[in-house]
Design an enzyme around this catalytic site. Structure first.
Site, PDB file in Angstrom:
ATOM      1  N   ASN A 240       0.839  -1.016   0.743  1.00 26.49           N
ATOM      2  CA  ASN A 240      -0.073  -0.294   0.070  1.00 26.49           C
ATOM      3  C   ASN A 240       1.080   0.942  -0.140  1.00 26.49           C
ATOM      4  O   ASN A 240       0.625   1.966  -0.583  1.00 26.49           O
ATOM      5  CB  ASN A 240      -1.125   0.314   1.131  1.00 26.49           C
TER       6      ASN A 240
ATOM      7  N   ARG B 130     -10.691  -3.833 -14.133  1.00 30.25           N
ATOM      8  CA  ARG B 130      -9.770  -4.317 -14.163  1.00 30.25           C
ATOM      9  C   ARG B 130      -9.868  -6.352 -13.805  1.00 30.25           C
ATOM     10  O   ARG B 130     -10.459  -6.583 -13.439  1.00 30.25           O
ATOM     11  CB  ARG B 130      -8.703  -4.509 -12.388  1.00 30.25           C
TER      12      ARG B 130
ATOM     13  N   ARG C 159      -5.084   2.521 -13.199  1.00 32.31           N
ATOM     14  CA  ARG C 159      -3.445   2.454 -12.789  1.00 32.31           C
ATOM     15  C   ARG C 159      -3.305   1.149 -12.504  1.00 32.31           C
ATOM     16  O   ARG C 159      -4.016   0.733 -11.655  1.00 32.31           O
ATOM     17  CB  ARG C 159      -3.822   3.643 -11.686  1.00 32.31           C
TER      18      ARG C 159
ATOM     19  N   HIS D  33     -15.843   2.905 -15.226  1.00 34.66           N
ATOM     20  CA  HIS D  33     -15.235   2.590 -13.336  1.00 34.66           C
ATOM     21  C   HIS D  33     -16.058   1.684 -13.152  1.00 34.66           C
ATOM     22  O   HIS D  33     -16.702   0.562 -11.970  1.00 34.66           O
ATOM     23  CB  HIS D  33     -15.075   3.193 -11.717  1.00 34.66           C
TER      24      HIS D  33
ATOM     25  N   TYR E 146     -11.114  -9.760  -2.564  1.00 28.29           N
ATOM     26  CA  TYR E 146     -12.754  -8.634  -2.106  1.00 28.29           C
ATOM     27  C   TYR E 146     -13.838  -9.054  -1.677  1.00 28.29           C
ATOM     28  O   TYR E 146     -14.695  -9.916  -2.006  1.00 28.29           O
ATOM     29  CB  TYR E 146     -12.205  -7.913  -3.571  1.00 28.29           C
TER      30      TYR E 146
ATOM     31  N   HIS F 172     -14.956  -3.751   0.251  1.00 28.60           N
ATOM     32  CA  HIS F 172     -14.576  -3.469  -1.620  1.00 28.60           C
ATOM     33  C   HIS F 172     -16.133  -3.699  -2.220  1.00 28.60           C
ATOM     34  O   HIS F 172     -15.843  -2.464  -2.929  1.00 28.60           O
ATOM     35  CB  HIS F 172     -13.653  -4.259  -2.383  1.00 28.60           C
TER      36      HIS F 172
END
Lengths: 519, 703
Positions: B46, B372, B402, B432, B465, B589
């Site tokens: 992180n 992703r 990213r 997203h 997640y 998440h």
């Protein structure tokens, strides 16, 4: 799996409007209503081009091609085979519209049809009818005005007790006005909105004189701007429509008058091009609302495109049949406006139908001809409003230029010629109007006028005294049997004069007999 | 209360607190040792990302003499000044815990991480052979001679290097191969003994320069500013524009230098002084570590086999109740919605959804967003198959996701080759939202099926997640999803969504409206509450409104896993707001938002956090859970999440986080364990029922 069932196939409509191209993909359920699967719109400044310069610019044409290609991609995702692509007022008025339509066809394989104002009205009506079906019976007890403000034109339909008495397409629209305001350099936003409101008011007064706008108890409003405004109007939601209040609508305009276009775009979450049209659109609505003074306005969840879906799955004749009542009501509205004698034209209509019913097979007529015949019967004498002399010619002119719901220009041309030839001279190739028709239409005019002439002759006295009991054939002799026992000279004379067409073209003789008494 | 002076915790500082909570887990003696190691690894990873994005930006501004005022009222320079000492002490706590607690305890438990100098003779022999046979051929030594200032340019961001100094101006550089395991397992029977590769290279690396005399050595790692600036105007060939900037990331401005210098010699001192200057990193960005830069390597160690006693018991995802791999997904979805709670419930149905769509001859089209995904994603393979079979496959690949840009470019190209319509994102907005739609031809006509979720289409993270996904064929949802896809694929500029809400167009407005509705309710004396779970909360407008709602009488429970800029429990400002955060074995998440609505609660799942970037700069979706069953389940999940008192911490009005497992009054409750057990129980009950009902597999008689 079987896909041949007509019900299960999705269809699409694409509509090239004044400010956007929109598409709608739907599928008919087993109950016959439409389920919308997909829809979308992309801005296109057709109206800006056409209402400004009269022409569609090359850049706009290119953009239209791109958008249509994109829509084709969406349609492909649903395996769509049947679709309808129409253009409305902006395209109708574009001077280079044929070139534009060709260019689209070459580049995308899509054939664009130009929809007349009346056809557009018809589709809108279809959409409104299906959307408001739960409240329709209630609405039909009242006088209802249906209003759709578009970018280039505004459609108005007036229903009195469920009967469509007027269907008009007015040349007012948000894009059209925006163009005009922008042209007048230096016209402030205030002056601009006042201009729109004045122009609309002027047209409304004309409309009121023509069709009468009093005692309207219900207003149905469609169109992009009113739908966008819903969010700010605390509307009451029903299943397929919302109800807004006139006062609230009016005060919303005062709020939006103070905003710049950018601020409007931000508040509405729409592109600048749409935001620009918002206030002009609202003002047109508002002018109507204030003029008609109905407190509550119904805003259905639909647009003309929902009606067009129906147009994809049905042949034009089928649709016309669907509108039989409305078309005839609209014709009667026109007839009343020109003070035609109702008893007479209804008699002629009935008589025409009697003749049609015995002759249709012989003359190779179809259902759609029956409707045209009825319409012509209702309208045949409207020219007398101008002058009894040559009233058939005046009538033809009036029909050609009247707004008759559900009939397109071609229909009206045929109708006008039928009115033209309901008396006096027979159709002749060198007559301007008749000569300009195509061969099939000319034939239609001949057959139907022949019938109309006889029906009219039967009521020469305009007293409806000749009650036809029966029509039968004796060889090539067509016999009308009446129970009228008085003097038949007038009618016989008239028949002799007017049966010429039928005799000449189709080789029938006509006889009028009183029951039991030979001539 | 004006927007400027609301109590607001700076985002970076709050993020650091979040990472500190992760670190807390690594420090908790009650956790299995390897799980502690895993948390330390996560905290380290992180920090890596935080450094190259958030800190790098502050440093860049600082260098450019730009001082930016943030919503907390602090200037960026002030934030940087406060941040760096805290960050440094966090790194110290991280390595301190590792060195003094976790590694020694692991050693006790039979897992030893050795240092190079402590090697026994036979071990030295073993690694000598290892170096010669396994390493020598794959290493790429680089000599940097006098006057060559290329050290700064040479170092790849994030990679670990061993550096040798030969003379004053001569250096030898070796990159630790990233495709090899970071640890060598040394021979031995009693214990598992691991040695990091850098130790092997430190010892035998000099053999790469046989003619040079090695004076000193160090292990180092450089991190560079990873903020990308791509030319958004380049629509036509955005893919190649992205490829260009990805190359730049490797060369971004250095922001952090991590060094391991177990060397007190004169040469060691010299390197300590010169290395930062050579790579051009300010003293505040220099971190001297005891060992092991790049702690992501600890993850491999934490997952070692044979140490089950030091790890959490395995929680295998189970199929959602009512669903099995034999389910005809189309038939199933015609009858009901399926709400899946990952990872307690498996990702299989989502994979099936797309795989069946790819195979099914009646499927005409598939549309999907991709933010992703995994390297070898079964979902992407399904799309590829579908495209090859001539179905219309439309996929929006977010090239700007990213650190996944490279992978996404790869998938974009691969799908394009298969014949899919690939959209390379949208200008100035990241897509997203997580949505997929299948168009299928059926007897009654076309039917659309959708999946709408909070998590990525990534089968690998779906095991780690917590997320929620909704599969549905409700016309009101499918039509809106179709409209959504038209908007993001350029086919439509106007939306007209009825059920779904989309950012950046109307999501902010809808949230504001929903919060206002609660305020109005509270003022009218109706029950009023807001309950929400998200990854981070920093939007000033939402925060201000929540403060107002709190004081209007709305009770507000927030479950914010990461950074939270809102300050709860302040008298007269946020007295009715409570904020807790869960850090447990799965990364929290899922995003859930629920509103009391005068006693008729509404619940939504979303891809968006209450962060400014989600609401204004991204394409996001808010999805209502409306089916009775799904709605009840969503509400229950959200409710239970707040009961956690074993893995959660609570934010106080002074901005500190207090563990809820300390001074607990209620019986212990661990939300993730509860969800796992509930999923397993539901699954077992179903299995049990199936066993009792004999189901014969055959065609109906006479067909």
């Amino acid at each position: 799996m079987e896909h041949s069932k007509k019900l299960s196939e999705p269809v699409a409509v694409l509509d090239l409007g004044s400010s956007a191209i929109r598409f709608l993909i739907g599928q008919q359920t087993e109950q016959g209503d439409w389920r919308i699967l997909d829809k979308g719109e992309n801005s296109l400044s057709l109206g800006k081009d056409v209402f400004g310069s009269g022409y569609i610019s090359s850049a706009t044409a290119r953009k239209a091609i791109d958008i249509l290609r994109g829509f084709k991609e969406v349609m492909a995702g649903y395996g769509i085979k049947r679709y309808l692509v129409v253009g409305t007022s902006a395209l109708r008025e574009a001077r280079n519209r044929d070139g534009f339509i060709d260019r689209i066809l070459i580049n995308t394989g899509i054939e664009v049809q130009v929809l007349s104002g009346v056809e557009a009205n018809q589709m809108t009506y279809l959409a409104v009818e299906s959307s408001l079906s739960p409240v329709l019976p209630a609405l039909k007890r009242n006088n209802v005005l249906i209003l759709e403000v578009g970018g280039g034109s505004t459609e108005v339909m007036l229903l009195k007790k469920g009967r469509l008495v007027a269907s008009e397409v007015l040349n007012i629209g948000s894009v059209r006005y925006l163009e005009r305001i922008t042209e007048e350099a230096g016209m402030s936003q205030w002056a601009g909105t006042n201009y729109i409101s004045l122009q609309t008011h002027r047209l409304l007064e004309g409309l009121a004189r023509k069709v009468g706008l009093k005692k309207i108890s219900c207003l149905v409003a469609l169109g992009t701007e009113v739908r966008l405004a819903l969010e700010f109007l605390e509307a009451d939601r029903e299943e397929n429509y919302q109800i807004i209040r006139r006062e609230r609508f009016h005060s919303l305009i005062e709020e939006f008058r103070l905003l710049t276009v950018d601020e409007v775009a931000l508040r509405l979450n729409v592109p600048y091009g749409d935001a620009e049209l918002f206030l002009p659109g609202l003002i047109i609505y508002d002018t109507f609302f204030e003029f008609i003074k109905v407190d509550q306005i119904i805003v259905p969840d639909i647009s003309i495109r929902e009606g067009l879906l129906q147009g994809v799955v049905m042949a034009p004749e089928e649709i016309r049949e669907l509108f039989r009542e409305q078309i005839l009501a609209s014709c009667r509205g026109v007839a009343q406006r020109y003070a035609a004698g109702e008893d007479h034209y209804e008699y002629v209509r009935d008589a025409s139908l009697l003749i049609y019913d015995v002759l249709w097979n012989e003359l190779g007529l179809e259902k759609r001809h029956r409707l045209l015949l009825e319409a012509a019967a209702i309208l045949h004498d409207i020219g007398s409003y101008i002058s009894g002399r040559g009233h058939h010619k005046h009538g033809a002119y009036l029909v050609n230029n009247a707004e008759i719901f559900g009939l397109n220009n071609k229909d009206k041309k045929i109708l006008a010629q039928m009115v033209r030839y309901h008396r006096k001279s027979k159709p002749q190739q060198n007559h301007e109007g008749f000569g300009s028709l195509d061969r099939v239409s000319r034939l239609t005019v001949q057959k139907l006028s022949a019938i109309l002439r006889i029906a009219d002759a039967l009521d020469r006295s305009h007293t409806q005294r000749i009650n036809i009991r029966k029509i039968y054939f004796e060889g090539r002799n067509m016999v009308f049997l009446t129970d009228f026992t008085g003097d038949l000279t007038l009618e016989r004379f008239s028949l002799q004069e007017k049966a010429d067409l039928l005799e000449e073209v189709f080789g029938f003789q006509i006889s009028l007999r009183s029951q039991g008494i030979p001539i | 209360m004006s927007q400027k002076n609301i109590p607001y915790i700076n985002f970076e500082l709050s993020w650091l607190q979040f990472n500190s909570r992760v670190l807390d887990e690594g420090c908790r003696k009650s956790l299995p040792l390897l799980e502690r190691l895993r948390f330390l690894s996560i905290a380290g990873t992180n920090l890596d990302e935080f450094m190259v994005i958030r800190v790098a930006r502050l440093i860049r501004w600082d260098r450019e003499n730009r001082d930016v005022l943030g919503p907390s009222g602090k200037m960026s320079s002030q934030v940087l000044a406060e941040l760096m000492p805290r960050l440094r002490s966090q790194v110290e706590r991280l390595y301190g815990t590792l060195e003094t607690e976790v590694l020694p305890a692991l050693n006790q438990a039979g897992l030893k991480l050795k240092r190079g100098e402590a090697l026994k003779e036979d071990e030295v022999e073993y690694i000598r052979r290892y170096f010669r046979e396994n390493l020598f051929s794959v290493l790429t030594p680089r000599f940097i001679g006098p006057g060559d200032l290329s050290l700064r340019e040479t170092l790849t961001s994030g990679a670990v290097y061993v550096i040798f100094s030969f003379s004053e101006e001569e250096l030898g550089l070796v990159k630790i191969p990233e495709n090899l395991d970071r640890f060598v397992t040394l021979p031995g029977k009693k214990k598992v003994t691991l040695l990091p590769l850098e130790e092997v290279i430190l010892r035998f690396g000099p053999l790469l320069w046989p003619s040079r005399q090695v004076r000193g050595a160090a292990v180092l790692r450089l991190s560079r500013d990873a903020n990308l600036s791509v030319e958004e105007e380049k629509d036509e060939d955005f893919l190649s524009a992205m490829e260009d900037v990805l190359d730049d990331r490797v060369k971004g401005r250095p922001v952090r230098l991590e060094m391991v210098l177990n060397d007190s010699s004169e040469e060691g001192q010299r390197l300590r002084k010169l290395l930062p200057a050579w790579v051009d990193v300010d003293p505040q960005g220099v971190f001297e570590l005891p060992r092991l830069p790049r702690l992501s390597c600890l993850m491999d160690m934490a997952q070692l086999g044979g140490f089950q006693g030091l790890q959490y018991p395995s929680w295998e995802p189970v199929p959602p109740a009512k669903y099995s791999s034999e389910t005809d997904i189309w038939q199933f979805l015609k009858e009901q919605d399926l709400l899946i709670h990952h990872p307690y419930e498996s990702f299989e149905p989502v994979v099936h959804f797309l795989e069946q769509a790819a195979e099914d001859p009646e499927v005409l089209a598939i549309k999907m967003t991709l933010y992703r995904t995994s390297g070898d994603s079964p979902l992407m393979r399904a799309l590829e198959t579908a495209a090859r079979r001539g179905k219309q496959v439309t996929i929006l690949v977010e090239l700007k996701a990213r650190f996944d840009e490279g992978r996404n470019i790869g998938w974009a190209k691969r799908l394009e080759r298969a014949g899919a319509i690939v959209i390379h994102g949208m200008r100035n907005l990241k897509v997203h939202a997580k949505a997929a739609m299948v168009v299928r031809r059926e007897q009654q006509g076309i039917r659309q099926y959708v999946h709408l979720g909070t998590g990525n289409y990534n089968d690998s993270t779906a095991r780690k997640y917590t997320d929620l996904g909704l599969l549905s064929s409700r016309p009101e949802l499918t039509l809106d999803t179709a409209l959504f896809f038209n908007a993001i694929t350029g086919h439509s500029t106007t939306l007209g969504l009825v059920k779904l809400v989309m950012a950046p167009l109307s999501l902010r407005g809808r949230f504001i409206q929903l919060i206002h509705r609660e305020m109005d309710g509270a003022r009218q004396g109706k029950p009023a509450w807001i309950r929400a779970k998200m990854n981070a909360l920093n939007d000033p407008e939402i925060i201000r409104l929540l403060y107002q709602a709190s004081e209007a009488g709305v009770s507000i429970d927030l479950n914010v896993r990461g950074a939270c800029s809102l300050l709860p429990g302040l008298k007269g400002i946020s007295s009715r707001i409570r904020v807790i955060s869960i850090i447990d074995r799965y990364l929290e998440h899922s995003r859930l938002y629920s509103f009391c609505n005068g006693g008729k609660p509404e619940i939504y799942i979303s891809s968006a956090d209450w962060r400014t970037r989600n609401l204004d700069q991204r394409i996001e979706l808010l999805v209502p859970l409306e089916g009775q069953e799904c709605k009840a389940r969503g509400l229950e999940i959200l409710d239970n999440i707040f009961w956690d008192n074993m893995q959660s911490q609570e934010l106080t009005s002074t901005g500190e986080w207090i563990p809820r497992w300390e001074n607990r009054e209620e019986p212990p409750f661990r939300a993730q364990e509860f969800f796992h057990k509930a999923a397993v129980r539901r699954h077992r009950e179903r299995e049990e029922r199936n066993r009792r009902e004999l189901q014969v597999r055959r065609k109906p008689p006479g067909t």
